[in-house]
Scaffold this motif. Structure first.
Motif, mmCIF file in Angstrom:
data_model
loop_
_atom_site.group_PDB
_atom_site.id
_atom_site.type_symbol
_atom_site.label_atom_id
_atom_site.label_comp_id
_atom_site.label_asym_id
_atom_site.label_seq_id
_atom_site.Cartn_x
_atom_site.Cartn_y
_atom_site.Cartn_z
ATOM 1 N N HIS A 1 1.340 -1.110 -0.100
ATOM 2 C CA HIS A 1 0.067 0.392 -0.309
ATOM 3 C C HIS A 1 0.789 1.287 -0.603
ATOM 4 O O HIS A 1 0.724 2.444 0.932
ATOM 5 N N GLY A 2 1.790 1.054 -0.810
ATOM 6 C CA GLY A 2 3.027 2.599 -1.101
ATOM 7 C C GLY A 2 3.735 3.021 -0.366
ATOM 8 O O GLY A 2 4.052 3.610 0.779
ATOM 9 N N ARG A 3 3.660 1.793 0.777
ATOM 10 C CA ARG A 3 5.014 2.101 2.529
ATOM 11 C C ARG A 3 5.886 1.034 2.878
ATOM 12 O O ARG A 3 4.858 -0.496 2.399
ATOM 13 N N GLU A 4 7.002 1.272 2.882
ATOM 14 C CA GLU A 4 7.169 -0.073 2.716
ATOM 15 C C GLU A 4 6.760 -0.451 5.169
ATOM 16 O O GLU A 4 7.261 0.580 5.380
ATOM 17 N N HIS A 5 6.795 -1.725 5.523
ATOM 18 C CA HIS A 5 5.856 -2.044 6.984
ATOM 19 C C HIS A 5 7.168 -2.539 6.975
ATOM 20 O O HIS A 5 8.077 -3.905 6.621
ATOM 21 N N LEU A 6 6.919 -2.806 8.505
ATOM 22 C CA LEU A 6 8.245 -3.575 9.121
ATOM 23 C C LEU A 6 6.873 -4.742 9.360
ATOM 24 O O LEU A 6 5.700 -4.233 9.724
ATOM 25 N N ALA A 7 7.109 -5.933 10.025
ATOM 26 C CA ALA A 7 6.336 -6.846 10.375
ATOM 27 C C ALA A 7 7.009 -8.299 10.497
ATOM 28 O O ALA A 7 8.399 -7.747 11.443
ATOM 29 N N LEU A 8 6.015 -8.897 11.413
ATOM 30 C CA LEU A 8 6.842 -10.065 12.663
ATOM 31 C C LEU A 8 6.016 -11.404 11.764
ATOM 32 O O LEU A 8 4.377 -11.186 11.854
ATOM 33 N N ALA A 9 6.433 -11.952 11.387
ATOM 34 C CA ALA A 9 5.737 -14.012 10.971
ATOM 35 C C ALA A 9 6.230 -14.531 12.126
ATOM 36 O O ALA A 9 7.731 -15.011 12.248
ATOM 37 N N ARG A 10 4.804 -15.382 12.561
ATOM 38 C CA ARG A 10 5.396 -16.283 13.855
ATOM 39 C C ARG A 10 4.598 -17.554 13.940
ATOM 40 O O ARG A 10 2.825 -17.640 12.815
ATOM 41 N N ALA A 11 4.364 -18.387 14.162
ATOM 42 C CA ALA A 11 4.003 -19.481 13.558
ATOM 43 C C ALA A 11 2.142 -19.937 14.564
ATOM 44 O O ALA A 11 2.553 -19.275 15.906
ATOM 45 N N SER A 12 0.452 -20.240 13.893
ATOM 46 C CA SER A 12 0.197 -20.290 15.051
ATOM 47 C C SER A 12 -0.678 -21.490 14.252
ATOM 48 O O SER A 12 0.752 -22.350 14.102
ATOM 49 N N ASP A 13 -1.720 -22.081 14.469
ATOM 50 C CA ASP A 13 -1.761 -23.513 14.510
ATOM 51 C C ASP A 13 -2.113 -24.132 13.008
ATOM 52 O O ASP A 13 -3.590 -23.895 12.094
ATOM 53 N N GLY A 14 -0.617 -24.250 12.158
ATOM 54 C CA GLY A 14 -0.970 -24.565 10.661
ATOM 55 C C GLY A 14 -1.090 -23.317 10.351
ATOM 56 O O GLY A 14 -1.059 -24.107 8.728
ATOM 57 N N VAL A 15 -0.800 -22.591 10.646
ATOM 58 C CA VAL A 15 -0.447 -20.864 9.544
ATOM 59 C C VAL A 15 0.603 -20.502 9.913
ATOM 60 O O VAL A 15 0.738 -20.403 11.577
ATOM 61 N N ILE A 16 1.534 -19.845 9.374
ATOM 62 C CA ILE A 16 2.462 -18.270 9.371
ATOM 63 C C ILE A 16 0.712 -17.247 9.617
ATOM 64 O O ILE A 16 0.755 -16.898 8.597
ATOM 65 N N VAL A 17 1.700 -16.492 10.575
ATOM 66 C CA VAL A 17 0.295 -15.254 10.793
ATOM 67 C C VAL A 17 1.522 -13.946 10.733
ATOM 68 O O VAL A 17 2.716 -13.995 11.321
ATOM 69 N N LEU A 18 1.291 -13.081 10.266
ATOM 70 C CA LEU A 18 1.530 -12.259 10.304
ATOM 71 C C LEU A 18 1.857 -10.624 10.789
ATOM 72 O O LEU A 18 0.608 -10.248 9.951
ATOM 73 N N ASN A 19 2.027 -9.851 11.308
ATOM 74 C CA ASN A 19 1.791 -8.860 11.914
ATOM 75 C C ASN A 19 2.245 -7.635 11.398
ATOM 76 O O ASN A 19 3.852 -8.020 11.490
ATOM 77 N N THR A 20 1.872 -6.871 10.749
ATOM 78 C CA THR A 20 2.780 -5.565 10.064
ATOM 79 C C THR A 20 3.027 -4.781 12.017
ATOM 80 O O THR A 20 1.942 -4.887 12.592
ATOM 81 N N LEU A 21 3.781 -4.098 11.922
ATOM 82 C CA LEU A 21 4.665 -2.866 12.881
ATOM 83 C C LEU A 21 4.802 -2.187 12.644
ATOM 84 O O LEU A 21 4.617 -1.493 12.169
ATOM 85 N N HIS A 22 4.712 -0.926 14.089
ATOM 86 C CA HIS A 22 4.647 0.604 14.430
ATOM 87 C C HIS A 22 6.501 -0.147 14.098
ATOM 88 O O HIS A 22 6.718 -0.423 14.939
ATOM 89 N N TYR A 23 6.770 1.040 13.753
ATOM 90 C CA TYR A 23 8.214 1.723 13.950
ATOM 91 C C TYR A 23 8.421 2.378 15.365
ATOM 92 O O TYR A 23 6.834 2.653 15.363
#
Length: 299
Positions: free
Chosen positions: A144-166
């Motif tokens: 969406h037009g900007r660089e995001h910092l993100a955190l990818a973590r394991a959940s129940d059978g799927v990888i969850v990606l959370n965008t983070l605030h700088y």
């Protein structure tokens, strides 16, 4: 589900084609605006402030102010050229202990899934490795037009990606007014507060919580549609006075005590049938002990 982004997740020399899907949908209360006293809807349009003419979206370019009412205009193609491929790459910068990340940095949640069948094996490899180590991958990607910092973590059978605030976006708590730097509590108050927390502690069941405000709005709409009125909700209670703090804590502890749920394995079949009768479990007289226990747990 439709992907909102797709590209390649890269860690080390491994590149995994992935797609990003929204994990959360917005159920906020929404209204359409009207002019009071009419049925005329209010519309917002993109207009040229000099001519007043409406402007098509395709004819709009971005501009950034560089001086007093002076702007530099930038086309989307120029933004793409300065970072080729960045909008299609999710690059892992490092791995961290998940417990180290303060939730204040979390922004939005997405499901990260393999983009094709060939990507499933390396995807599962990363998923299992993250789960075993209880680690999370810190990554960057353009979305969406900007660089995001993100955190990818394991959940129940799927990888969850959370965008983070700088870090620069998170305000420091030092600037919050009225923080209790000098206020102190006594041991009795602290003990009662701990007891209250213990008495109100329950397993986390997110499905137990729902948007009561939205429900009240829906009731209001249905009532107005039928020509009825809705009883106003009770006003919130007044803040607890400092002199009444002990009394309020003690009453809260007494009011939060719940009767202990019996251990079904400790009850005789006769007691099980009595409990089943109280909870109106159907067909209880012909049920085996195992069936009774299963039905009571489900009820």
């Amino acid at each position: 589900m439709r992907p909102v982004w797709q590209g390649a997740l890269s860690f080390g020399l491994v590149n995994v084609p992935v797609r990003l899907y929204k994990a959360v949908e917005d159920h906020a209360v929404r209204f359409t605006q009207f002019q009071r006293g009419t049925r005329d809807r209010i519309r917002y349009r993109r207009v040229n402030e000099r001519t007043g003419d409406e402007v098509r979206y395709d004819d709009i370019v971005r501009g950034r102010e560089v001086g007093d009412d002076e702007y530099v205009l930038v086309e989307q193609e120029e933004l793409d050229e300065i970072a080729p491929g960045r909008s299609r790459s999710l690059e892992v910068e490092s791995f961290v202990d998940l417990a180290e990340v303060d939730p204040v940095y979390f922004d939005r949640a997405y499901w990260l899934a393999p983009a094709n069948e060939e990507a499933q094996r390396p995807y599962v490899l990363l998923l299992d490795a993250l789960s075993r180590q209880d680690k999370a991958a810190v990554a960057k990607f353009v979305f969406h037009g900007r660089e995001h910092l993100a955190l990818a973590r394991a959940s129940d059978g799927v990888i969850v990606l959370n965008t983070l605030h700088y870090a620069a976006e998170v305000r420091t708590a030092d600037d919050v007014p009225q923080l209790p730097a000098k206020a102190k509590t006594n041991k009795k108050e602290l003990d009662l507060a701990v007891k209250l927390i213990d008495a109100m502690t329950e397993p986390w069941q997110p499905e137990d919580f729902h948007d009561t405000y939205r429900e009240r709005v829906d009731e209001l709409i249905e009532a107005k549609k039928a020509g009825n009125t809705v009883t106003p909700a009770a006003e919130p209670e007044e803040p607890t006075k400092v002199v009444d703090l002990m009394d309020a804590l003690a009453k809260s502890v007494r009011g939060s005590r719940r009767p202990r749920t019996p251990d079904l394995s400790e009850l005789s079949k006769t007691d099980l049938q009595k409990l089943a009768k109280e909870r109106a479990v159907k067909g209880r007289s012909k049920m085996s002990r195992a069936d009774l226990e299963a039905a009571l747990k489900a009820s």
